[in-house]
Design an enzyme around this catalytic site. Structure first.
Site, PDB file in Angstrom:
ATOM      1  N   ASP A  39     -59.120 -54.803 -23.484  1.00  0.00           N
ATOM      2  CA  ASP A  39     -58.294 -54.241 -22.407  1.00  0.00           C
ATOM      3  C   ASP A  39     -57.258 -53.274 -22.956  1.00  0.00           C
ATOM      4  OD1 ASP A  39     -58.930 -54.938 -19.820  1.00  0.00           O
ATOM      5  OD2 ASP A  39     -57.886 -56.866 -19.902  1.00  0.00           O
ATOM      6  N   GLU A  99     -62.676 -57.338  -9.138  1.00  0.00           N
ATOM      7  CA  GLU A  99     -61.936 -58.604  -9.136  1.00  0.00           C
ATOM      8  C   GLU A  99     -61.434 -58.944  -7.733  1.00  0.00           C
ATOM      9  OE1 GLU A  99     -59.115 -59.096 -12.308  1.00  0.00           O
ATOM     10  OE2 GLU A  99     -58.248 -60.900 -11.409  1.00  0.00           O
TER      11      GLU A  99
HETATM   12  O1  KIV Z   1     -57.717 -59.739 -18.623  1.00  0.00           O
HETATM   13  C1  KIV Z   1     -58.669 -60.326 -18.106  1.00  0.00           C
HETATM   14  O2  KIV Z   1     -58.923 -61.514 -18.361  1.00  0.00           O
HETATM   15  C2  KIV Z   1     -59.504 -59.591 -17.162  1.00  0.00           C
HETATM   16  C3  KIV Z   1     -60.579 -60.346 -16.437  1.00  0.00           C
HETATM   17  C4  KIV Z   1     -59.993 -61.217 -15.409  1.00  0.00           C
HETATM   18  C5  KIV Z   1     -61.617 -59.454 -15.881  1.00  0.00           C
HETATM   19  O3  KIV Z   1     -59.319 -58.432 -16.969  1.00  0.00           O
END
Ligand code: KIV
Length: 263
Positions: free
Chosen positions: A82, A180
Site C-alpha cells: 500500500d 471495499e
Molecule cells: O490495508 C488493507 O488491509 C487493505 C485491505 C482491506 C484491502 O487495503
C-alpha cells in the site's frame, strides 16, 4: 508462480484470486507454504500491528520495514504494498519516491486508494514500469471524509460514480482494483464492466477475487466481527489457552521436565 500477468489471465479463465494481508516475517513464511495467490502489505498494519485507530498513521518507513520482512518470509508470493496516506498527493516526484522505496523494499506492485484525483499519478507509476492496483469503495485513508466505516455506493448516483471510477482506473493502467464494502450487486456490475480483475472485501461473491485481513480471518480480535468477515480460526482462544497452560506449568513446577533440561 503468480505474477502481474496472472491477474488478467485468471479473469479470462474465470478463476478466482485469493489474497490476504500480511505484515511480518513469520506469517509470511506460513503464507508462502499455502496455496494463496498473493499478499497485500496493507496500511491496515497501522491498526493491526501498531494499535492506531486508523490507517492514516501508516508511514512510508513503516511500510518499507514491513514489506521487507514479508518478502523475506514469502519469496515465492506476489507482494503488493500500500502507498500510505497522502504519499501520492504531494506531487508526482514524491509519489515516485514512495513507489521506489516500496519496490526496493521488495514489493512487486503498489496499491493506491482513490480514483479520479489519482489518475495522473497512476499513469506515471505505470509508465515507470511498476504495476498498480486501484482501491475504491470504502477507502480507509479517507475515513474522515466518508464519516465512518460505511457501505459505499448504496445510492444510484454513488454506484454510477464507482463504476466510472473503476473504468478510469482500468484506463489508467491498473492491473486490478480492490472493491471495499459495496453492495453485492454493485460488486458484480463493476466486475462485469472492467476487464481487469476486481478483488473484493465486503463486496459480495461476484468479484474476481477476495481479500481479507489475515488477523481478522484467523480470529485474533474476538470483538471485531463485521458482516463481511468469515473467521477461519480462533487464534485468540488458542493463544490464550497456550499462555495460561504455560503459566500453570511454571507455577506448578511441571515445566521444564527432565527431558527439557540439560544434564
Ligand atoms: O490495508 C488493507 O488491509 C487493505 C485491505 C482491506 C484491502 O487495503
Amino acid at each position: 508462480m503468480v505474477n502481474v500477468h496472472t491477474f488478467a489471465k485468471r479473469k479470462q479463465e474465470n478463476r478466482k484470486i485469493s489474497m490476504v494481508t500480511c505484515y511480518d516475517f513469520w506469517s509470511a513464511k506460513i503464507i508462502n507454504k499455502s496455496d494463496l495467490d498473493c499478499i497485500l502489505v496493507g496500511d491496515s498494519l497501522a491498526v493491526v500491528m501498531h494499535g492506531y485507530d486508523s490507517t492514516v498513521h501508516a508511514t512510508l518507513s513503516m511500510m518499507e520495514m514491513h514489506v521487507a520482512s514479508v518478502v523475506r518470509g514469502a519469496p515465492d508470493k506476489f507482494v503488493i504494498a500500500d502507498l500510505p496516506f497522502l504519499s501520492c498527493s504531494k506531487g508526482i516526484d514524491r509519489a515516485l519516491d514512495a513507489v521506489q522505496a516500496l519496490i526496493q523494499a521488495g514489493a512487486s506492485a503498489v496499491k493506491i486508494e482513490g480514483s479520479s484525483h489519482q489518475i495522473d499519478v497512476i499513469k506515471r507509476i505505470v509508465e515507470a514500469g511498476v504495476p498498480v492496483m486501484g482501491h475504491i469503495g470504502l477507502t480507509p485513508q479517507s475515513i474522515h471524509n466518508l464519516g465512518g466505516h460505511l457501505v459505499q455506493g448504496k445510492e444510484v448516483s454513488e454506484a454510477k460514480k464507482l463504476i466510472d471510477d473503476a473504468i478510469l482506473l482500468e484506463q489508467a493502467g491498473c492491473f486490478g482494483v480492490v472493491l471495499e464494502c459495496i453492495p453485492n450487486k454493485l460488486g458484480a456490475s463493476i466486475s462485469k464492466r472492467v476487464k481487469v480483475p476486481t478483488i473484493g472485501i465486503g463486496a459480495g461473491l461476484h468479484t474476481d477475487g477476495q481479500v481479507l485481513v489475515l488477523h481478522d480471518m484467523i480470529g485474533v480480535d474476538p470483538a471485531f466481527s463485521p458482516k463481511f468477515l468469515r473467521k477461519y480460526a480462533n487464534t485468540n482462544e488458542l493463544i490464550t489457552q497456550a499462555l495460561d497452560k504455560f503459566h500453570d506449568d511454571v507455577t506448578s513446577e511441571c515445566f521444564p521436565a527432565p527431558l527439557e533440561s540439560y544434564e
